[in-house]
Design a protein around this motif. Structure first.
Motif, mmCIF file in Angstrom:
data_model
loop_
_atom_site.group_PDB
_atom_site.id
_atom_site.type_symbol
_atom_site.label_atom_id
_atom_site.label_comp_id
_atom_site.label_asym_id
_atom_site.label_seq_id
_atom_site.Cartn_x
_atom_site.Cartn_y
_atom_site.Cartn_z
ATOM 1 N N UNK A 101 -7.823 -40.011 6.379
ATOM 2 C CA UNK A 101 -8.895 -39.053 6.637
ATOM 3 C C UNK A 101 -9.706 -39.465 7.869
ATOM 4 N N UNK A 102 -9.985 -40.745 7.986
ATOM 5 C CA UNK A 102 -10.724 -41.233 9.151
ATOM 6 C C UNK A 102 -9.957 -40.958 10.437
ATOM 7 N N UNK A 103 -8.645 -41.183 10.396
ATOM 8 C CA UNK A 103 -7.816 -40.925 11.579
ATOM 9 C C UNK A 103 -7.840 -39.448 11.957
ATOM 10 N N UNK A 104 -7.805 -38.564 10.963
ATOM 11 C CA UNK A 104 -7.831 -37.125 11.233
ATOM 12 C C UNK A 104 -9.175 -36.683 11.805
ATOM 13 N N UNK A 105 -10.262 -37.205 11.231
ATOM 14 C CA UNK A 105 -11.593 -36.844 11.733
ATOM 15 C C UNK A 105 -11.759 -37.288 13.178
ATOM 16 N N UNK A 106 -11.255 -38.467 13.510
ATOM 17 C CA UNK A 106 -11.330 -38.942 14.884
ATOM 18 C C UNK A 106 -10.557 -38.036 15.840
ATOM 19 N N UNK A 107 -9.554 -37.321 15.316
ATOM 20 C CA UNK A 107 -8.791 -36.375 16.125
ATOM 21 C C UNK A 107 -9.497 -35.031 16.228
ATOM 22 N N UNK A 108 -10.640 -34.901 15.536
ATOM 23 C CA UNK A 108 -11.365 -33.636 15.553
ATOM 24 C C UNK A 108 -10.819 -32.597 14.599
ATOM 25 N N UNK A 109 -10.064 -33.046 13.602
ATOM 26 C CA UNK A 109 -9.445 -32.126 12.645
ATOM 27 C C UNK A 109 -10.343 -31.972 11.426
ATOM 28 N N UNK A 110 -10.671 -30.730 11.075
ATOM 29 C CA UNK A 110 -11.425 -30.479 9.845
ATOM 30 C C UNK A 110 -10.555 -30.871 8.656
ATOM 31 N N UNK A 111 -11.073 -31.752 7.813
ATOM 32 C CA UNK A 111 -10.253 -32.361 6.767
ATOM 33 C C UNK A 111 -10.979 -32.329 5.434
ATOM 34 N N UNK A 112 -10.234 -32.081 4.368
ATOM 35 C CA UNK A 112 -10.802 -32.121 3.021
ATOM 36 C C UNK A 112 -9.867 -32.934 2.133
ATOM 37 N N UNK A 113 -10.452 -33.767 1.286
ATOM 38 C CA UNK A 113 -9.679 -34.594 0.361
ATOM 39 C C UNK A 113 -9.948 -34.111 -1.061
ATOM 40 N N UNK A 114 -8.897 -33.866 -1.813
ATOM 41 C CA UNK A 114 -9.022 -33.466 -3.211
ATOM 42 C C UNK A 114 -8.725 -34.675 -4.093
#
Length: 329
Positions: A294-307
């Motif tokens: 999730x941290x890697x995705x956020x750093x890429x600017x990707x809106x991310x949600x974890x279930x």
């Protein structure tokens, strides 16, 4: 937009990666499929829907409405954000417009979902002058004075299994108006009702059906589910009635890539070698890997949600991601 293939390659070079990706499955883009209703739609409702941007119905939405109009209890199984809510809103609102005495019961697994749907119902009422009905959530947070008003005059009650079990079914004499004219019971997110929770709801629904029979009503059931292997059988076990299945998802879909992730075995402290999972060795917590991805995705600017299954896991992921994303002091 992120290039998923490039991101996966970068992910494999990150320090926490230890061959956790075991399979990648890609689904191609899908165009929308539309269909008109067999008998059209109420003009006031059609106008209200058009104001909300709904000008045509997806094929599965039209199939559900036609199936319900034929008097069948129905379960619809389509993907996320495919417009399942509209599948039951159209026949429900049409029933209220045709007979102002009609009542409906919407059951959701959580109070938050019920509140979200209530906002959607209120928005529909505001969209057209010909759409008039009363709806409200009946749960543990509902004030006593509002409970009486909803019980005595609401067309649509939004609740949850626990409140149905504790506050509505046992007090059925006070709800005689509601049960006498009950036309539809909507059970959303029916895939969530499994195990003990599912058995509990199935028994509550059987009590509900007996009470409806006592007051001379026989409501139709409309169930919505995410993709599961046996939706028709599952819905029939929950509701105790025969169901028609609609699963021809007509909603559009962009390309999707599913990455199956398996956390690595924990290294033995003594030797530094991995424990053998076939011999019962433990694997690293999926929460730890979820934080890293999730941290890697956020750093890429990707809106991310974890279930996750628990609130504690959600709090741990949020706290850990926030700490990792803070600028170095």
């Amino acid at each position: 937009m992120i290039d998923t293939e490039e991101f996966l390659q970068r992910l494999k070079r990150m320090p926490f990666f230890e061959d956790q990706i075991v399979h990648v499955h890609t689904l191609p883009e899908k165009e929308p499929g539309y269909r008109d209703l067999t008998q059209g739609i109420d003009p006031a409702l059609a106008s209200a829907l058009e104001k909300r941007g709904v000008r045509r119905l997806y094929s599965h939405q039209a199939d559900v409405v036609d199936t319900v109009r034929e008097g069948n209890s129905t379960v619809v199984v389509t993907g996320t954000a495919s417009g399942k809510t509209l599948c039951y809103l159209i026949p429900v609102v049409e029933a209220v417009l045709a007979d102002s005495r009609s009542t409906m019961l919407f059951v959701y697994p959580t109070k938050a979902l019920a509140q979200d749907q209530l906002r959607g119902l209120n928005a529909l009422i505001d969209s057209g002058p010909g759409i008039t009905f009363t709806a409200g959530t009946y749960d543990g947070d509902t004030p006593a004075n509002l409970r009486r008003k909803l019980r005595d005059g609401a067309h649509i009650i939004l609740s949850n299994p626990d409140m149905l079990h504790q506050g509505i079914v046992p007090q059925h004499a006070r709800w005689n108006r509601f049960f006498t004219h009950l036309r539809f019971v909507v059970i959303d997110e029916i895939h969530a009702y499994r195990g003990i929770f599912g058995s509990h709801l199935a028994n509550v629904i059987r009590r509900l059906r007996r009470i409806c029979a006592h007051y001379g009503s026989s409501p139709q059931f409309i169930c919505c589910s995410a993709t599961i292997a046996n939706p028709k059988e599952h819905a029939e076990r929950i509701c105790g009635v025969s169901m028609k299945l609609v699963d021809n998802d007509g909603s559009p879909r962009g390309p999707k890539r599913f990455v199956l992730w398996n956390p690595p075995p924990i290294k033995a402290a003594s030797s530094g070698d991995y424990t053998d999972w076939r011999a019962g060795g433990d694997r690293r917590s999926p929460v730890t890997d979820a934080v890293s991805v999730m941290t890697a995705l956020v750093k890429e600017g990707v809106q991310t949600i974890a279930f996750v299954r628990t609130r504690l896991a959600a709090e741990l992921i949020a706290k850990s991601c926030r700490e990792r994303l803070l600028p170095a002091s």
